[in-house]
Write an enzyme that holds these catalytic residues in place. Structure first.
Site, PDB file in Angstrom:
ATOM      1  N   LYS A   1      -1.616   1.251   5.630  1.00 20.01           N
ATOM      2  CA  LYS A   1      -0.309   0.868   5.078  1.00 20.01           C
ATOM      3  C   LYS A   1       0.605   0.579   6.256  1.00 20.01           C
ATOM      4  O   LYS A   1       0.403   1.118   7.347  1.00 20.01           O
ATOM      5  CB  LYS A   1       0.271   2.016   4.243  1.00 20.01           C
ATOM      6  CG  LYS A   1       1.329   1.596   3.266  1.00 20.01           C
ATOM      7  CD  LYS A   1       0.754   1.058   1.969  1.00 20.01           C
ATOM      8  CE  LYS A   1       1.834   0.433   1.115  1.00 20.01           C
ATOM      9  NZ  LYS A   1       1.312   0.003  -0.187  1.00 20.01           N
TER      10      LYS A   1
ATOM     11  N   ASP B   1       4.067  -5.304  -0.563  1.00 18.71           N
ATOM     12  CA  ASP B   1       4.465  -4.066  -1.248  1.00 18.71           C
ATOM     13  C   ASP B   1       5.962  -4.231  -1.515  1.00 18.71           C
ATOM     14  O   ASP B   1       6.464  -5.366  -1.527  1.00 18.71           O
ATOM     15  CB  ASP B   1       4.151  -2.837  -0.376  1.00 18.71           C
ATOM     16  CG  ASP B   1       4.323  -1.522  -1.129  1.00 18.71           C
ATOM     17  OD1 ASP B   1       3.498  -1.221  -1.996  1.00 18.71           O
ATOM     18  OD2 ASP B   1       5.309  -0.790  -0.882  1.00 18.71           O
TER      19      ASP B   1
HETATM   20  P1  NDP Z   1       9.179  -4.915  -5.603  1.00 18.70           P
HETATM   21  O1  NDP Z   1       9.922  -4.879  -4.339  1.00 18.70           O
HETATM   22  O2  NDP Z   1       8.721  -6.214  -6.152  1.00 18.70           O
HETATM   23  O3  NDP Z   1       9.998  -4.176  -6.749  1.00 18.70           O
HETATM   24  C1  NDP Z   1      10.392  -2.853  -6.640  1.00 18.70           C
HETATM   25  C2  NDP Z   1      11.300  -2.535  -7.816  1.00 18.70           C
HETATM   26  O4  NDP Z   1      11.586  -1.151  -7.824  1.00 18.70           O
HETATM   27  C3  NDP Z   1      12.633  -3.264  -7.758  1.00 18.70           C
HETATM   28  O5  NDP Z   1      13.093  -3.521  -9.050  1.00 18.70           O
HETATM   29  C4  NDP Z   1      13.518  -2.235  -7.056  1.00 18.70           C
HETATM   30  O6  NDP Z   1      14.888  -2.374  -7.337  1.00 18.70           O
HETATM   31  C5  NDP Z   1      12.988  -0.945  -7.648  1.00 18.70           C
HETATM   32  N1  NDP Z   1      13.227   0.146  -6.710  1.00 18.70           N
HETATM   33  C6  NDP Z   1      12.759   0.247  -5.445  1.00 18.70           C
HETATM   34  N2  NDP Z   1      13.226   1.369  -4.868  1.00 18.70           N
HETATM   35  C7  NDP Z   1      13.981   1.973  -5.801  1.00 18.70           C
HETATM   36  C8  NDP Z   1      14.733   3.163  -5.831  1.00 18.70           C
HETATM   37  N3  NDP Z   1      14.778   3.975  -4.770  1.00 18.70           N
HETATM   38  N4  NDP Z   1      15.394   3.473  -6.988  1.00 18.70           N
HETATM   39  C9  NDP Z   1      15.350   2.656  -8.066  1.00 18.70           C
HETATM   40  N5  NDP Z   1      14.662   1.510  -8.087  1.00 18.70           N
HETATM   41  C10 NDP Z   1      13.992   1.181  -6.981  1.00 18.70           C
HETATM   42  O7  NDP Z   1       7.919  -3.933  -5.377  1.00 18.70           O
HETATM   43  P2  NDP Z   1       6.560  -3.849  -6.176  1.00 18.70           P
HETATM   44  O8  NDP Z   1       6.797  -4.126  -7.606  1.00 18.70           O
HETATM   45  O9  NDP Z   1       5.558  -4.636  -5.434  1.00 18.70           O
HETATM   46  O10 NDP Z   1       6.161  -2.316  -5.967  1.00 18.70           O
HETATM   47  C11 NDP Z   1       6.633  -1.296  -6.845  1.00 18.70           C
HETATM   48  C12 NDP Z   1       5.769  -0.055  -6.653  1.00 18.70           C
HETATM   49  O11 NDP Z   1       4.392  -0.386  -6.947  1.00 18.70           O
HETATM   50  C13 NDP Z   1       5.747   0.535  -5.253  1.00 18.70           C
HETATM   51  O12 NDP Z   1       5.582   1.929  -5.356  1.00 18.70           O
HETATM   52  C14 NDP Z   1       4.493  -0.063  -4.644  1.00 18.70           C
HETATM   53  O13 NDP Z   1       3.996   0.719  -3.590  1.00 18.70           O
HETATM   54  C15 NDP Z   1       3.565  -0.024  -5.840  1.00 18.70           C
HETATM   55  N6  NDP Z   1       2.440  -0.930  -5.781  1.00 18.70           N
HETATM   56  C16 NDP Z   1       2.621  -2.278  -5.632  1.00 18.70           C
HETATM   57  C17 NDP Z   1       1.530  -3.118  -5.600  1.00 18.70           C
HETATM   58  C18 NDP Z   1       1.685  -4.604  -5.569  1.00 18.70           C
HETATM   59  O14 NDP Z   1       0.657  -5.299  -5.684  1.00 18.70           O
HETATM   60  N7  NDP Z   1       2.890  -5.142  -5.463  1.00 18.70           N
HETATM   61  C19 NDP Z   1       0.149  -2.588  -5.612  1.00 18.70           C
HETATM   62  C20 NDP Z   1       0.071  -1.154  -5.862  1.00 18.70           C
HETATM   63  C21 NDP Z   1       1.185  -0.381  -5.894  1.00 18.70           C
HETATM   64  P3  NDP Z   1      15.858  -3.002  -6.215  1.00 18.70           P
HETATM   65  O15 NDP Z   1      15.472  -4.462  -6.148  1.00 18.70           O
HETATM   66  O16 NDP Z   1      17.207  -2.754  -6.755  1.00 18.70           O
HETATM   67  O17 NDP Z   1      15.564  -2.267  -4.942  1.00 18.70           O
END
Ligand code: NDP
Length: 446
Positions: A127, A167
């Site tokens: 990571k 991510d």
């Molecule tokens: P994105 O950046 O596309 O989206 C993240 C979302 O979560 C946004 O809506 C963001 O809101 C919100 N968010 C992030 N931090 C916080 C916080 N502290 N409090 C509230 N909302 C929050 O990321 P992904 O969708 O790619 O990833 C989301 C999760 O899934 C992570 O844990 C990642 O590690 C996991 N994951 C992702 C994969 C992938 O293929 N993308 C694969 C496997 C796991 P805002 O924009 O306001 O920050």
């Protein structure tokens, strides 16, 4: 050796590596699950496999300097944690978010090793990322940051060495800039990053994969317990890549999606978002990079600075935002709402306390290392596509993704203890992943 003795031994080993808070909670969770496996295997104890998995192969830390639009110099820290390549090249995403620390990345890299093992594909765990915040930056600033980040990272990666992906904060735009810089520096167009834009060798279906995989896993848990997803109500947190594609597939499966959220608050639609609204939300988030507070739709209410869990009734919760977003008190609210299934789209969104509440209240819980493994599994398809100089169709990708998710579900069921008829998927996933890693470590020698 008894399970109790084995579990106590593992607990004392954890202190030796002095982990940060997040990393500690990830390894404690695994230690609790694998006690019986260690107790039964003298070979694993002799080869000290648990300890050997606690310390990453290496942690690379570097300075990232770049110039903002006003001509000022900015400085961030970058990392790549290469945890283990015992099953294949290091593989795991890059996260750009101000909250990123070495502890965050160590926990994510550790989880990634188990997740990647569960996919059954030849990939190790890693990571990386930076404390850089892409939010509010211009495209040019993001590009300059990505180019500077890659100026150091390129020397540590390679298609059979280490293959990063996206991510939080790293989507197609960032991967495109990173890969562009990699190609310029190295003269290679070898697919070293996954999640690339399709024109740069990306895979059709990769964007949807994590969210779709999570819904497929949730559906498998429901079927196993005699329920079906059609007609169920699904609450989702997050409004990023994972959350919105989970919403899309849930809707295709005739579930009602009642919420999404971002760090500004939650958007709740008591009667369920319709297909056009989800499509529009995807465009709003991916293209306009908008905030949910500025989005309006029929029947939708925005709750500022609030999580979605208390604002609707639902059967399934899919936390898809970030780590530790569901604490014990949130878990009680979720159980009180009548929710019977939680599948983690994000990595470790539920704290240990929250998981205990689900366990005690009979809520079936699918851990992220199983439920969100569809993303990395599909990244591995992208590696195959690039290595074979092929172009896969989206249907081929999604069909294979479906198969991988059902296989992961079966592995969890096979290895899980059953308590009052409810499958303990958390322990099942840890045990199934651990056995694969441990067997490879034993085979490798010291
Ligand atoms: P994105 O950046 O596309 O989206 C993240 C979302 O979560 C946004 O809506 C963001 O809101 C919100 N968010 C992030 N931090 C916080 C916080 N502290 N409090 C509230 N909302 C929050 O990321 P992904 O969708 O790619 O990833 C989301 C999760 O899934 C992570 O844990 C990642 O590690 C996991 N994951 C992702 C994969 C992938 O293929 N993308 C694969 C496997 C796991 P805002 O924009 O306001 O920050």
């Amino acid at each position: 050796m008894t399970t109790m003795d084995a579990t106590n031994d593992l607990a004392s080993m954890i202190d030796l590596v002095n982990p940060g808070t997040l990393y500690r909670s990830a390894i404690e969770e695994v230690a609790e699950s694998i006690g019986p496996v260690i107790a039964e295997s003298e070979q694993y104890r002799k080869a000290r496999v648990f300890e050997r998995l606690l310390i990453p192969d290496r942690v690379i830390r570097f300075r990232v300097e770049w110039v903002n639009d006003e001509g000022g110099v900015e400085v961030n820290t970058g990392w790549r944690v290469e945890h283990t390549n015992v099953l294949g090249p290091y593989k795991g995403g890059l996260r750009f978010h101000p909250s990123v620390t070495e502890d965050t990345l160590q926990f994510l890299a550790y989880e990634q090793c188990f997740k990647n093992a569960l996919t059954g594909q030849p990939i190790g765990g890693g990571k990386g990322g930076s404390d850089f915040d892409p939010k509010g930056k211009s495209d040019n600033e993001v590009m300059r940051f990505c180019q500077s980040f890659m100026r150091e990272l390129y020397r540590h990666i390679g298609p059979s060495v280490d293959v990063p992906a996206g991510d939080i904060g790293v989507g197609g735009r960032e991967i495109g800039f990173l890969y562009g810089q990699y190609m310029k520096i190295t003269k290679q167009r070898d697919g070293v990053l996954t999640g690339k834009p399709v024109g740069l060798g990306g895979l059709l279906g990769r964007t949807e994969a994590t969210g779709y995989g999570c819904v497929t896993f949730a559906e498998a848990m429901m079927k196993h317990r005699g329920d079906k997803i059609a007609g169920s109500r699904v609450a989702i947190s997050g409004a990023g890549n994972v959350a919105l594609y989970a919403a899309e597939l849930a809707l295709q499966k005739e579930a009602k999606v009642v919420s999404v959220s971002d760090s500004g608050g939650s958007l709740v639609c008591e009667n369920g978002f319709n297909g056009d609204q989800i499509k529009e939300l995807i465009r709003f988030k991916e293209v306009e990079r908008g905030r949910l507070k500025d989005w309006s739709g029929d029947g939708c209410v925005f709750h500022s600075e609030d999580k979605p869990w208390k604002h609707a009734e639902y059967d399934v919760a899919l936390p898809c935002a970030t780590q530790h977003e569901i604490e014990e008190s949130d878990a009680k609210v979720i159980a009180d709402r009548g929710c019977l299934y939680v599948a983690e789209g994000a990595n470790m969104p539920c704290t240990h306390g929250a998981r205990s509440v689900f366990h005690d209240r009979g809520v079936t819980f699918g851990p992220g290392k199983a439920a969100n493994a569809g993303g990395v599994a599909t990244s591995c398809f992208e590696m195959s596509q690039n290595a074979g100089h092929e172009t896969w169709t989206k249907d081929r990708t999604l069909e294979k993704l479906h198969g991988v998710m059902l296989d992961i579900h079966e592995q969890c069921v096979e290895h899980a203890p059953k308590e009052n008829g409810i499958v303990n998927y958390g322990a099942g996933a840890d045990r199934a992943g651990f056995v694969k890693l441990a067997d490879a470590i034993v085979a490798m020698g010291v």
